[in-house]
Motif scaffolding. Sequence first.
Motif, PDB file in Angstrom:
ATOM      1  N   PRO A 166      40.963 -21.462  44.580  1.00 11.26           N
ATOM      2  CA  PRO A 166      42.447 -21.047  44.452  1.00 11.26           C
ATOM      3  C   PRO A 166      42.880 -20.114  45.000  1.00 11.26           C
ATOM      4  O   PRO A 166      43.037 -18.954  45.774  1.00 11.26           O
ATOM      5  N   THR A 169      48.741 -19.249  40.836  1.00  8.63           N
ATOM      6  CA  THR A 169      48.764 -19.916  39.628  1.00  8.63           C
ATOM      7  C   THR A 169      50.050 -19.807  39.359  1.00  8.63           C
ATOM      8  O   THR A 169      50.858 -19.801  40.043  1.00  8.63           O
ATOM      9  N   GLU A 170      50.158 -20.691  38.829  1.00  7.27           N
ATOM     10  CA  GLU A 170      50.926 -21.661  38.250  1.00  7.27           C
ATOM     11  C   GLU A 170      51.418 -21.959  36.335  1.00  7.27           C
ATOM     12  O   GLU A 170      49.960 -21.806  34.965  1.00  7.27           O
ATOM     13  N   GLY A 273      46.071 -24.157  38.174  1.00  9.72           N
ATOM     14  CA  GLY A 273      46.822 -23.753  39.091  1.00  9.72           C
ATOM     15  C   GLY A 273      46.240 -24.106  40.979  1.00  9.72           C
ATOM     16  O   GLY A 273      45.646 -25.639  40.744  1.00  9.72           O
ATOM     17  N   TYR A 274      47.073 -23.333  41.898  1.00  6.90           N
ATOM     18  CA  TYR A 274      46.733 -24.539  43.550  1.00  6.90           C
ATOM     19  C   TYR A 274      45.710 -23.871  44.427  1.00  6.90           C
ATOM     20  O   TYR A 274      45.568 -22.609  44.456  1.00  6.90           O
TER      21      TYR A 274
END
Length: 319
Positions: A166, A169-170, A273-274
């Motif tokens: 990770p 975050t989104e 998240g990304y």
Amino acid sequence: MSPNRRLLPSLNALRAFEAAARLESFKDAAVELGVTHGAISRHVSLLEEWLGPPVLFARLNRRLELTPTGAALLAEVGPALDRLSAAAGRHRARAGKSAPAVLRVNALATFTLRWLLPRLAGFRDLHPEIEVRLSTSNEPVDALHESHDLIIRGGPDTFYGFSCRPFLTEYRVPVCSPTLLKRLPLREVTDLRQHTLLHASTLPRVWGDWLSAAGAQDLQPAGSLTLDHFYLTLQAALDGLGVAMGPTPLITDDVAAGRLVVPFSSPVLPTRGYHTYLPDARSRDRSVTAFCAWLVEMGRLDASADAFRSRVRLESGLV
């Protein structure tokens, strides 16, 4: 003018034209060259202005098509740029300099256009020895047909032969243009009945999830507009066509610049998240680890959910 002086257009304009012509897309050319879509468009316009009529491209509904003039220019510019590249490579070899390491990155289109490209110059400044070659796709990691050194997708997911890490975050919140908000204020969630909601066909449930979290799952808006890419809904919001669901990392710059407004400080909808997905054979490569470390640092600098709430309260005038 000296008789020996060459009359040439901008090299950047020629590179932008060649990439757009070869790929038949300003967006794909922007990704390949590590610049914005607008930069490619401006370079091509400047080249067309420098050359004079006729134009180089026919701008069709969803694609570009070379005009006969554009095709003739591409036939000469492409090989010329290849010769320049080869000559520069030979000179570097004679000087004892190795060619830059190539890092092949594949990322989601909206993420690339709105988060990665605006920050990529920082990585290039830190690591001029690494040449990043970007491509975009929404395909799952295990469905990609070409090999890549690093893939950026939502997560975490598990794919055989890949490690997952990770870095960003989104959260998702409603966003709209300040002009639209001034014309049709949004003081309560129920005021969305007066607005058009902007949907992405790739994420059809986002608005429903947010309205449910806001306790307004039965709300009927004045209208709906569905677009086939998420980044188009954000552009439509910027243009005042309606209210979109904005991913926090991808709207922070527009909120800070006053181009977008977040009318409600809550609820903030959590989402995946990304993550980077690294092929096992490339996970210890120096270029890969450098890019991953840079992504983690950029992600750390981005606002957390709590910081984002505080920021939009101040910048959108919320209390």
